[in-house]
Design an enzyme around this catalytic site. Structure first.
Site, PDB file in Angstrom:
ATOM      1  CB  SER A 120      34.558  49.556  37.065  1.00  0.00           C
ATOM      2  OG  SER A 120      33.967  50.634  36.356  1.00  0.00           O
ATOM      3  CG  ASP A 142      37.212  45.748  37.738  1.00  0.00           C
ATOM      4  OD1 ASP A 142      38.093  45.089  38.322  1.00  0.00           O
ATOM      5  OD2 ASP A 142      37.446  46.515  36.796  1.00  0.00           O
ATOM      6  CG  HIS A 143      39.825  48.469  39.780  1.00  0.00           C
ATOM      7  ND1 HIS A 143      40.982  48.531  40.519  1.00  0.00           N
ATOM      8  CD2 HIS A 143      40.174  47.970  38.577  1.00  0.00           C
ATOM      9  CE1 HIS A 143      41.992  48.090  39.796  1.00  0.00           C
ATOM     10  NE2 HIS A 143      41.519  47.735  38.608  1.00  0.00           N
ATOM     11  CG  HIS A 158      43.600  44.514  36.913  1.00  0.00           C
ATOM     12  ND1 HIS A 158      42.694  45.336  37.540  1.00  0.00           N
ATOM     13  CD2 HIS A 158      43.417  43.287  37.463  1.00  0.00           C
ATOM     14  CE1 HIS A 158      42.000  44.648  38.426  1.00  0.00           C
ATOM     15  NE2 HIS A 158      42.433  43.398  38.397  1.00  0.00           N
ATOM     16  CB  THR A 164      40.676  50.511  27.166  1.00  0.00           C
ATOM     17  OG1 THR A 164      40.698  51.039  28.496  1.00  0.00           O
ATOM     18  CG2 THR A 164      40.933  51.637  26.179  1.00  0.00           C
TER      19      THR A 164
END
Length: 274
Positions: A47, A80-81, A202, A227
């Site tokens: 990310s 990612d992102h 997501h 997470t």
């Protein structure tokens, strides 16, 4: 094994594809070990927050790519992102075969315009592009169960941007530490029937196992999880250090975290495989 394009993994997999976020090299090796234990493909995700943590993309990206190339199963490495186009371009130059360009915080027309530009640039280099229409709830950790993607808007967005996959809001939230998300399975099925590209979920750390299985059955294809693995990693290290206050060799307690992540990846890939 050569790197596997994420598009090939998504198209060829009959079930949901697990995409797990890498923070340190130990995460990458643990994720791949978990996938190898089941003989299933997997996606390593890096990310923009991870890049910020390391201070640069190159060190963690090259490490993840090296782990992927040595794997006994198909592995893709994905950005990612990413909100910064320069980061997307650097990722492509380093050899990542797919990116998520996240312009969801921009006004709708700016999101469409910039995403279409990035998608065209990436496609010219053989790179797969994921994007997001509007913000998936809870990027700041707040559970936002009311966030929903409208199917007609999703169809229009994909047509105008040319993206290869779409992250949709169906009841999940980023950074959840409890498995209490309630997904709109009917909406997932409706989106799957309307949108011509794979759907991405997501915030999947907050989804119970049975609901993840149902989400895949109803049409979700790429399942992002971060997470939950961080909880496993941290919990195992905390437990190890709590039982041995004399240990100073990080290889011992970090290995405990790595092994915990590997076990969770094996479990979750089994869940996604039905």
């Amino acid at each position: 094994m050569p790197l596997s394009p994420i598009g090939d993994i998504v198209r060829q997999s009959p079930a949901g594809v697990g995409a797990f976020n890498v923070i340190q090299l130990e995460h990458a090796t643990a994720i791949v070990a978990g996938a190898e234990s089941l003989g299933l493909p997997v996606v390593l995700q890096i990310s923009e927050n991870c890049v910020r943590y390391h201070g640069a993309l190159e060190p963690i990206a090259l490490g993840a790519l090296a782990v992927a190339r040595r794997a006994a199963v198909p592995v893709a490495v994905h950005l990612d992102h990413a909100t910064d186009r320069a980061l997307v371009e650097e990722a492509v130059e380093l050899g990542l075969g797919s990116v998520m360009y996240d312009a969801s915080a921009l006004p709708d027309e700016d999101n469409v315009r910039t995403t279409a530009e990035v998608a065209a640039w990436c496609h010219g280099r053989g790179v797969w592009v994921e994007a997001e229409l509007g913000e998936v709830g809870g990027k700041d950790g707040v559970h936002a169960p009311g966030a929903r993607t409208k199917p007609h808007e999703a169809v229009d967005y994909v047509a105008r941007t040319g993206v290869d996959a779409l992250a949709v809001a169906v009841g999940t939230s980023h950074a959840m530490t409890t498995k209490s998300a309630e997904l709109d399975l009917g909406l997932i099925a409706e989106l799957r029937g309307a949108v011509p590209v794979p759907l991405v979920l997501h915030g999947s750390s907050g989804v119970p196992d049975d609901t993840l299985r149902a989400a895949v059955r109803h049409g979700m294809k790429k399942i992002n999880i971060a997470t939950h693995l961080n909880k496993a990693f941290t919990g195992a290290i905390r437990d190890y250090l709590g039982h041995d206050e004399r240990v100073v060799d990080p290889r011992k307690y970090v290995k405990a975290g790595r092994d915990a992540v590997s076990r969770e990846v094996s479990h979750l890939l089994g869940v996604l495989a039905g």
